[in-house]
Design a protein around this motif. Sequence first.
Motif, PDB file in Angstrom:
ATOM      1  N   ARG A  44      15.558  88.403 -28.191  1.00 22.83           N
ATOM      2  CA  ARG A  44      14.251  87.925 -26.960  1.00 22.83           C
ATOM      3  C   ARG A  44      13.235  87.046 -27.999  1.00 22.83           C
ATOM      4  NH1 ARG A  44      15.632  92.086 -23.850  1.00 22.83           N
ATOM      5  NH2 ARG A  44      13.586  92.451 -24.703  1.00 22.83           N
ATOM      6  N   PHE A  45      13.309  85.653 -29.327  1.00 21.95           N
ATOM      7  CA  PHE A  45      12.217  85.722 -30.073  1.00 21.95           C
ATOM      8  C   PHE A  45      10.744  84.520 -28.525  1.00 21.95           C
ATOM      9  CE2 PHE A  45      15.172  85.858 -33.086  1.00 21.95           C
ATOM     10  CZ  PHE A  45      14.355  86.634 -34.249  1.00 21.95           C
ATOM     11  N   SER A  46       9.941  85.249 -28.715  1.00 19.25           N
ATOM     12  CA  SER A  46       8.654  84.306 -28.303  1.00 19.25           C
ATOM     13  C   SER A  46       7.694  84.315 -29.424  1.00 19.25           C
ATOM     14  CB  SER A  46       8.412  84.943 -27.341  1.00 19.25           C
ATOM     15  OG  SER A  46       7.809  86.781 -27.595  1.00 19.25           O
ATOM     16  N   PRO A  47       7.324  83.315 -28.962  1.00 20.23           N
ATOM     17  CA  PRO A  47       5.803  82.801 -30.355  1.00 20.23           C
ATOM     18  C   PRO A  47       4.517  84.064 -29.809  1.00 20.23           C
ATOM     19  CG  PRO A  47       5.730  81.260 -27.966  1.00 20.23           C
ATOM     20  CD  PRO A  47       7.345  81.876 -27.804  1.00 20.23           C
ATOM     21  N   THR A 322      12.626  91.833 -43.284  1.00 22.60           N
ATOM     22  CA  THR A 322      11.886  93.058 -42.655  1.00 22.60           C
ATOM     23  C   THR A 322      12.362  93.140 -41.438  1.00 22.60           C
ATOM     24  OG1 THR A 322      10.478  93.601 -43.131  1.00 22.60           O
ATOM     25  CG2 THR A 322      11.278  94.160 -44.512  1.00 22.60           C
ATOM     26  N   LYS A 323      11.743  92.784 -40.369  1.00 24.80           N
ATOM     27  CA  LYS A 323      11.565  92.209 -39.878  1.00 24.80           C
ATOM     28  C   LYS A 323      11.845  91.103 -38.609  1.00 24.80           C
ATOM     29  CE  LYS A 323       7.193  94.605 -39.756  1.00 24.80           C
ATOM     30  NZ  LYS A 323       7.640  96.034 -39.370  1.00 24.80           N
ATOM     31  N   ASP A 324      12.574  91.108 -37.624  1.00 19.44           N
ATOM     32  CA  ASP A 324      13.109  89.878 -36.342  1.00 19.44           C
ATOM     33  C   ASP A 324      11.608  89.345 -35.855  1.00 19.44           C
ATOM     34  OD1 ASP A 324      15.762  91.048 -36.016  1.00 19.44           O
ATOM     35  OD2 ASP A 324      15.168  92.375 -34.872  1.00 19.44           O
ATOM     36  N   LEU A 339       5.188  80.992 -35.401  1.00 17.92           N
ATOM     37  CA  LEU A 339       5.737  82.496 -35.564  1.00 17.92           C
ATOM     38  C   LEU A 339       6.434  82.744 -34.276  1.00 17.92           C
ATOM     39  CD1 LEU A 339       3.432  84.285 -37.912  1.00 17.92           C
ATOM     40  CD2 LEU A 339       5.255  83.324 -38.875  1.00 17.92           C
ATOM     41  N   TRP A 340       7.103  83.426 -34.459  1.00 19.41           N
ATOM     42  CA  TRP A 340       8.624  83.694 -33.130  1.00 19.41           C
ATOM     43  C   TRP A 340       8.719  85.234 -34.019  1.00 19.41           C
ATOM     44  CZ3 TRP A 340       9.366  79.820 -29.571  1.00 19.41           C
ATOM     45  CH2 TRP A 340       8.888  78.766 -29.873  1.00 19.41           C
ATOM     46  N   VAL A 341       8.773  85.798 -33.161  1.00 25.14           N
ATOM     47  CA  VAL A 341       9.188  87.440 -32.977  1.00 25.14           C
ATOM     48  C   VAL A 341       9.807  88.012 -30.950  1.00 25.14           C
ATOM     49  CG1 VAL A 341       7.958  89.804 -32.845  1.00 25.14           C
ATOM     50  CG2 VAL A 341       6.589  88.153 -34.102  1.00 25.14           C
ATOM     51  N   ASP A 342      10.816  88.867 -31.927  1.00 27.16           N
ATOM     52  CA  ASP A 342      11.917  89.331 -31.070  1.00 27.16           C
ATOM     53  C   ASP A 342      11.104  90.563 -30.835  1.00 27.16           C
ATOM     54  OD1 ASP A 342      14.294  90.156 -29.608  1.00 27.16           O
ATOM     55  OD2 ASP A 342      15.297  90.349 -31.681  1.00 27.16           O
ATOM     56  N   THR A 345      12.689  94.153 -29.913  1.00 24.85           N
ATOM     57  CA  THR A 345      13.479  94.850 -30.820  1.00 24.85           C
ATOM     58  C   THR A 345      12.900  96.083 -30.587  1.00 24.85           C
ATOM     59  OG1 THR A 345      12.794  92.442 -32.715  1.00 24.85           O
ATOM     60  CG2 THR A 345      13.266  95.484 -33.550  1.00 24.85           C
ATOM     61  N   SER A 346      12.410  96.369 -30.490  1.00 27.24           N
ATOM     62  CA  SER A 346      11.333  97.274 -29.313  1.00 27.24           C
ATOM     63  C   SER A 346      12.421  98.678 -29.219  1.00 27.24           C
ATOM     64  CB  SER A 346      10.132  97.512 -29.134  1.00 27.24           C
ATOM     65  OG  SER A 346      10.525  97.305 -27.848  1.00 27.24           O
ATOM     66  N   ALA A 347      13.739  97.736 -28.204  1.00 23.61           N
ATOM     67  CA  ALA A 347      14.274  98.653 -27.343  1.00 23.61           C
ATOM     68  C   ALA A 347      15.605  98.888 -27.605  1.00 23.61           C
ATOM     69  CB  ALA A 347      13.988  97.526 -25.618  1.00 23.61           C
ATOM     70  N   SER A 348      15.825  98.073 -28.971  1.00 21.06           N
ATOM     71  CA  SER A 348      17.229  97.990 -29.262  1.00 21.06           C
ATOM     72  C   SER A 348      17.828  98.793 -28.891  1.00 21.06           C
ATOM     73  CB  SER A 348      17.495  96.752 -30.284  1.00 21.06           C
ATOM     74  OG  SER A 348      16.937  98.003 -31.819  1.00 21.06           O
ATOM     75  N   ASN A 349      17.429  99.975 -29.249  1.00 25.43           N
ATOM     76  CA  ASN A 349      17.991 101.227 -30.087  1.00 25.43           C
ATOM     77  C   ASN A 349      18.501 101.717 -28.137  1.00 25.43           C
ATOM     78  OD1 ASN A 349      18.006 101.083 -33.039  1.00 25.43           O
ATOM     79  ND2 ASN A 349      16.112 102.615 -32.731  1.00 25.43           N
ATOM     80  N   LEU A 350      18.237 101.335 -26.976  1.00 33.41           N
ATOM     81  CA  LEU A 350      18.529 101.595 -25.766  1.00 33.41           C
ATOM     82  C   LEU A 350      19.739 101.306 -25.210  1.00 33.41           C
ATOM     83  CD1 LEU A 350      14.694 101.091 -23.553  1.00 33.41           C
ATOM     84  CD2 LEU A 350      15.915 103.119 -25.719  1.00 33.41           C
ATOM     85  N   ALA A 351      20.196 100.350 -26.035  1.00 33.10           N
ATOM     86  CA  ALA A 351      21.981  99.421 -25.391  1.00 33.10           C
ATOM     87  C   ALA A 351      22.594 100.748 -26.465  1.00 33.10           C
ATOM     88  CB  ALA A 351      21.196  97.663 -25.652  1.00 33.10           C
ATOM     89  N   LEU A 352      22.819 101.832 -26.474  1.00 31.49           N
ATOM     90  CA  LEU A 352      24.204 101.839 -27.151  1.00 31.49           C
ATOM     91  C   LEU A 352      25.033 102.775 -26.733  1.00 31.49           C
ATOM     92  CD1 LEU A 352      22.191 104.567 -29.424  1.00 31.49           C
ATOM     93  CD2 LEU A 352      22.512 102.486 -29.767  1.00 31.49           C
TER      94      LEU A 352
END
Length: 352
Positions: A44-47, A322-324, A339-342, A345-352
């Motif tokens: 979910r990249f956003s500016p 190193t970062k998304d 510059l776009w940031v995902d 990323t901060s929630a990616s570890n929740l979908a395991l």
Amino acid sequence: MDQSTSEVNDHEMENYTQPNNTDAQATKSPSPNSIPPKVEKKPRFSPKYILSGHTKPVASLKFSPDGSTLASCGADKLIKLWDAYTGEILRTLEGHEEGISDIAWSFDGEFLASVSDDKTVRIWDFGLGTEVRCLQGHTSFVFCVNYNPNSNLLVSGGFDETVRVWDVGRGKTLKVLPAHSDPVTSVAFNHDGTLIVSCAMDGLIRIWDTDSGQCLKTLVDDDNPICSHVIFSPNSRFVLVSTQDSTIRLWNYHTSRCVKTYVGHMNRTYCIPACFSNTIDKYVVSGSEDHKIYVWDLQTCQILQVLEGHRDTTLAIATHPTKDMIASAAMEKDLTIRLWVDDSTSASNLAL
């Protein structure tokens, strides 16, 4: 050439960022029942920032090896250095007499190399903001440049159809490779510096031995489209090639087979680069002549996200080490860097 997914070894592709970790991989052999099911996560990249300063189209963007600085260059003859985390301008480097086509960081982050239509390769001290060397030898526009991992060699290519290997310390040409029959559009070293890859408007992708200068392999697609850009995968087992038939191909150069194909974007006119993500989620990212940025899943080749916001062809793309995070820049009707940031990323570890 048709996509042939059977050519790709899943272990090689999943671990393509770990070229020398096969022993460590072998010591970890969990049973199939202990491996959690893979959950597809779309980015979910956003500016985050819009950077303005260049007065003519930006040709190249590169993050520093530690990711703290973004370098940009363009037709206005300038190199600009930006804080990658705040978007603030840090410094502007001047010296080239014509537009700048490409820039590259040394692997220690202390130096930048730039190439220009003024036929020179210039080396800059990042800390001091000064030019330290001007390398002359190309007989026409210089279009592309990259450092080797030890940062003691540079490779450059240009409209004189040659690839040049330079000794950085002495500022001298070591080799001139009569590489192509049309302008050279991209050059790069592999992860240990033993190989060089080049591509050109003649549609050929060539692999060279750095020490001997011998051409080890020539790759060409059946339709022979103009090649815009090429890079090795981080483990150097594949090369990613952008061509002006609106296609990006992943080649296994050992077998001379195209193993993945990424489509959906528009690229018929300009040399638009594609790059790999450098984080745990494996993406391929490219600009496009429809003003958008495309993000594909490396393995499935599916488009995961299309980023919109630029008002002209997105000519330059870079992914953070190193970062998304993605940096992009557009042509005349826009002139901004984004510059776009995902956000996922901060929630990616929740979908395991």
